[in-house]
Design a protein around this motif. Structure first.
Motif, PDB file in Angstrom:
ATOM      1  N   ILE A 182       0.839  -1.206   0.000  1.00 20.85           N
ATOM      2  CA  ILE A 182       0.000   0.000   0.000  1.00 20.85           C
ATOM      3  C   ILE A 182       0.866   1.246   0.000  1.00 20.85           C
ATOM      4  N   ASP A 183       1.913   1.244   0.827  1.00 20.38           N
ATOM      5  CA  ASP A 183       2.814   2.406   0.881  1.00 20.38           C
ATOM      6  C   ASP A 183       3.528   2.618  -0.448  1.00 20.38           C
ATOM      7  N   LYS A 184       3.888   1.538  -1.126  1.00 19.75           N
ATOM      8  CA  LYS A 184       4.565   1.662  -2.424  1.00 19.75           C
ATOM      9  C   LYS A 184       3.624   2.259  -3.465  1.00 19.75           C
ATOM     10  N   VAL A 185       2.373   1.778  -3.469  1.00 19.64           N
ATOM     11  CA  VAL A 185       1.379   2.336  -4.393  1.00 19.64           C
ATOM     12  C   VAL A 185       1.218   3.831  -4.139  1.00 19.64           C
ATOM     13  N   HIS A 186       1.109   4.189  -2.862  1.00 18.52           N
ATOM     14  CA  HIS A 186       0.923   5.603  -2.510  1.00 18.52           C
ATOM     15  C   HIS A 186       2.147   6.429  -2.878  1.00 18.52           C
ATOM     16  N   ARG A 187       3.320   5.886  -2.649  1.00 20.58           N
ATOM     17  CA  ARG A 187       4.551   6.607  -2.982  1.00 20.58           C
ATOM     18  C   ARG A 187       4.655   6.834  -4.494  1.00 20.58           C
ATOM     19  N   ASP A 188       4.394   5.800  -5.268  1.00 22.13           N
ATOM     20  CA  ASP A 188       4.467   5.932  -6.725  1.00 22.13           C
ATOM     21  C   ASP A 188       3.460   6.965  -7.231  1.00 22.13           C
ATOM     22  N   CYS A 189       2.252   6.917  -6.677  1.00 19.85           N
ATOM     23  CA  CYS A 189       1.220   7.868  -7.095  1.00 19.85           C
ATOM     24  C   CYS A 189       1.565   9.288  -6.642  1.00 19.85           C
ATOM     25  N   THR A 190       2.192   9.414  -5.469  1.00 18.11           N
ATOM     26  CA  THR A 190       2.596  10.747  -5.000  1.00 18.11           C
ATOM     27  C   THR A 190       3.675  11.335  -5.904  1.00 18.11           C
ATOM     28  N   ILE A 191       4.612  10.489  -6.335  1.00 15.63           N
ATOM     29  CA  ILE A 191       5.643  10.953  -7.272  1.00 15.63           C
ATOM     30  C   ILE A 191       4.991  11.444  -8.563  1.00 15.63           C
ATOM     31  N   THR A 192       4.008  10.689  -9.056  1.00 17.51           N
ATOM     32  CA  THR A 192       3.295  11.102 -10.270  1.00 17.51           C
ATOM     33  C   THR A 192       2.562  12.422 -10.045  1.00 17.51           C
ATOM     34  N   GLN A 193       1.978  12.578  -8.858  1.00 15.94           N
ATOM     35  CA  GLN A 193       1.280  13.826  -8.547  1.00 15.94           C
ATOM     36  C   GLN A 193       2.248  15.010  -8.484  1.00 15.94           C
ATOM     37  N   VAL A 194       3.455  14.769  -7.969  1.00 15.59           N
ATOM     38  CA  VAL A 194       4.464  15.832  -7.924  1.00 15.59           C
ATOM     39  C   VAL A 194       4.850  16.262  -9.340  1.00 15.59           C
ATOM     40  N   VAL A 195       5.038  15.273 -10.218  1.00 13.89           N
ATOM     41  CA  VAL A 195       5.367  15.589 -11.612  1.00 13.89           C
ATOM     42  C   VAL A 195       4.222  16.356 -12.272  1.00 13.89           C
ATOM     43  N   ALA A 196       2.992  15.890 -12.034  1.00 13.76           N
ATOM     44  CA  ALA A 196       1.829  16.571 -12.608  1.00 13.76           C
ATOM     45  C   ALA A 196       1.695  17.991 -12.054  1.00 13.76           C
ATOM     46  N   GLY A 197       1.976  18.148 -10.747  1.00 10.13           N
ATOM     47  CA  GLY A 197       1.914  19.480 -10.151  1.00 10.13           C
ATOM     48  C   GLY A 197       2.959  20.422 -10.732  1.00 10.13           C
ATOM     49  N   SER A 198       4.157  19.897 -10.974  1.00  9.72           N
ATOM     50  CA  SER A 198       5.218  20.709 -11.585  1.00  9.72           C
ATOM     51  C   SER A 198       4.823  21.134 -12.993  1.00  9.72           C
ATOM     52  N   THR A 199       4.253  20.191 -13.736  1.00  9.84           N
ATOM     53  CA  THR A 199       3.813  20.491 -15.098  1.00  9.84           C
ATOM     54  C   THR A 199       2.706  21.528 -15.094  1.00  9.84           C
ATOM     55  N   SER A 200       1.776  21.399 -14.146  1.00  8.35           N
ATOM     56  CA  SER A 200       0.680  22.364 -14.045  1.00  8.35           C
ATOM     57  C   SER A 200       1.205  23.753 -13.697  1.00  8.35           C
ATOM     58  N   ALA A 201       2.233  23.804 -12.825  1.00  3.52           N
ATOM     59  CA  ALA A 201       2.827  25.102 -12.471  1.00  3.52           C
ATOM     60  C   ALA A 201       3.498  25.747 -13.683  1.00  3.52           C
ATOM     61  N   VAL A 202       4.216  24.956 -14.461  1.00  2.00           N
ATOM     62  CA  VAL A 202       4.842  25.471 -15.684  1.00  2.00           C
ATOM     63  C   VAL A 202       3.771  25.959 -16.647  1.00  2.00           C
ATOM     64  N   SER A 203       2.652  25.218 -16.719  1.00  2.00           N
ATOM     65  CA  SER A 203       1.537  25.618 -17.568  1.00  2.00           C
ATOM     66  C   SER A 203       1.010  27.000 -17.174  1.00  2.00           C
ATOM     67  N   GLY A 204       0.881  27.222 -15.867  1.00  2.15           N
ATOM     68  CA  GLY A 204       0.405  28.521 -15.391  1.00  2.15           C
ATOM     69  C   GLY A 204       1.353  29.651 -15.750  1.00  2.15           C
ATOM     70  N   VAL A 205       2.659  29.391 -15.607  1.00  2.53           N
ATOM     71  CA  VAL A 205       3.652  30.411 -15.949  1.00  2.53           C
ATOM     72  C   VAL A 205       3.576  30.763 -17.432  1.00  2.53           C
ATOM     73  N   LEU A 206       3.475  29.739 -18.284  1.00  2.00           N
ATOM     74  CA  LEU A 206       3.410  29.979 -19.731  1.00  2.00           C
ATOM     75  C   LEU A 206       2.132  30.712 -20.113  1.00  2.00           C
ATOM     76  N   THR A 207       1.036  30.390 -19.449  1.00  2.00           N
ATOM     77  CA  THR A 207      -0.232  31.080 -19.722  1.00  2.00           C
ATOM     78  C   THR A 207      -0.132  32.559 -19.387  1.00  2.00           C
ATOM     79  N   ILE A 208       0.473  32.859 -18.240  1.00  2.00           N
ATOM     80  CA  ILE A 208       0.648  34.263 -17.840  1.00  2.00           C
ATOM     81  C   ILE A 208       1.559  34.997 -18.823  1.00  2.00           C
ATOM     82  N   LEU A 209       2.657  34.357 -19.211  1.00  2.00           N
ATOM     83  CA  LEU A 209       3.575  34.968 -20.174  1.00  2.00           C
ATOM     84  C   LEU A 209       2.892  35.184 -21.522  1.00  2.00           C
TER      85      LEU A 209
END
Length: 305
Positions: A79-106
């Motif tokens: 269970i912890d491994k599943v959660h860890r893997d999904c959290t890593i994916t969420q971090v990547v998705a969050g980083s991508t979403s943040a970059v998306s926001g910066v590009l939209t503003i620019l």
């Protein structure tokens, strides 16, 4: 000590025994515990017989308890491994979403200066946003489904208070969000197409692009040119008024802040080990069984001395 052992065995240890072993163990314990301080010589043979019966079933009980403890801990790690893997994916998705926001503003900020670069940044930002949103929602659903599967497997080993209906409800609650994100993503894909078409049109018709810039900066263009700009670049930053661009940038900035906060929280959780409550409960159940097993071993030692 004997009454404690009886309670342990009847509540959990016996759950891991076969039926015949369960009956034998209960009878053996019952005979021994009935009067542990008996000194009547007529009772001694019977006590010895019950002791032998207890010693006969003990190895299998111990083995199955150890297997149960090992399985519970393995499922907790899963269970912890599943959660860890999904959290890593969420971090990547969050980083991508943040970059998306910066590009939209620019893209909105540079619209009055350079049409091609602005539209390119807007299209890229929207594309990254679509991917990040879909990844985030689908990852949440995948984690809940996989965790529920492991918990169901664990419930076959030990009784659990986890309500299956609650698990299903949690999974279904994510479905409307996925549908909303999907619908919003299709709209964003249409906007991306409009931006790409607008880039081609701006390169092919520099006069129209100049009118669009003038409309965004001064607003002093003829009604005919305004209609042309709105028709050609409608749905993109080149057709927005100054107020609309400011509002769009403010909205993108707000979502950017939320993305950064979520990213920091997920990163911190990942750094701390990304443990889950479900895994902690399984480990606690394993620890409880471990304590009862140790008590059983101590009883065995006292009988064999």
């Amino acid at each position: 000590r004997w009454s404690y052992l009886t309670s342990c065995l009847s509540n959990s240890i016996v759950l891991s025994c076969h039926r015949e072993e369960e009956v034998s163990l209960r009878e053996a314990l019952g005979g021994i515990i009935a009067d542990p301080d008996v000194e009547d010589e007529h009772e001694l043979p019977n006590d010895l017989q019950e002791k032998k019966r207890f010693l006969a079933v003990y190895p299998q009980v111990k083995l199955e308890l150890e297997q149960q403890i090992g399985k519970l801990r393995a499922l907790a790690d899963k269970i912890d491994k599943v959660h860890r893997d999904c959290t890593i994916t969420q971090v990547v998705a969050g980083s991508t979403s943040a970059v998306s926001g910066v590009l939209t503003i620019l893209g909105l900020a540079l619209a009055p200066v350079t049409a091609g670069l602005s539209l390119g940044l807007s299209a890229t930002g929207l594309g990254l946003g679509v991917g990040a949103a879909m990844t985030s929602v689908s990852t949440t659903i995948v984690e809940k489904v996989r965790t529920a599967s492991v918990e169901a497997e664990a419930s076959q080993l030990m009784p659990t208070s986890k309500d299956p209906g609650k698990v299903i409800k949690e999974i279904l609650e994510s479905t409307p969000r996925l549908l909303f994100v999907s619908k919003n993503s299709f709209r964003n894909l249409e906007v991306i197409k409009k931006n790409i078409d607008a880039i081609k049109l701006a390169k092919a018709n520099t006069r129209l692009a100049s009118n669009a810039k003038r409309l965004m900066t001064t607003g002093r263009v003829s009604a005919r040119n305004t209609r042309q700009v709105q028709k050609a670049f409608g749905g993109t930053a080149l057709a927005m008024s100054k107020g609309a661009r400011i509002m769009g940038a403010a909205t993108a900035g707000l979502f950017l802040v939320l993305d950064v906060v979520s990213l920091v929280q997920d990163s911190k959780h990942l750094y701390e080990g990304s443990k889950t409550e479900s895994a902690a409960k399984l480990r606690q159940q394993a620890q409880d069984l471990e304590q009862k097993l140790q008590e059983l071993i101590r009883v065995l030692d006292s009988l064999t001395k």
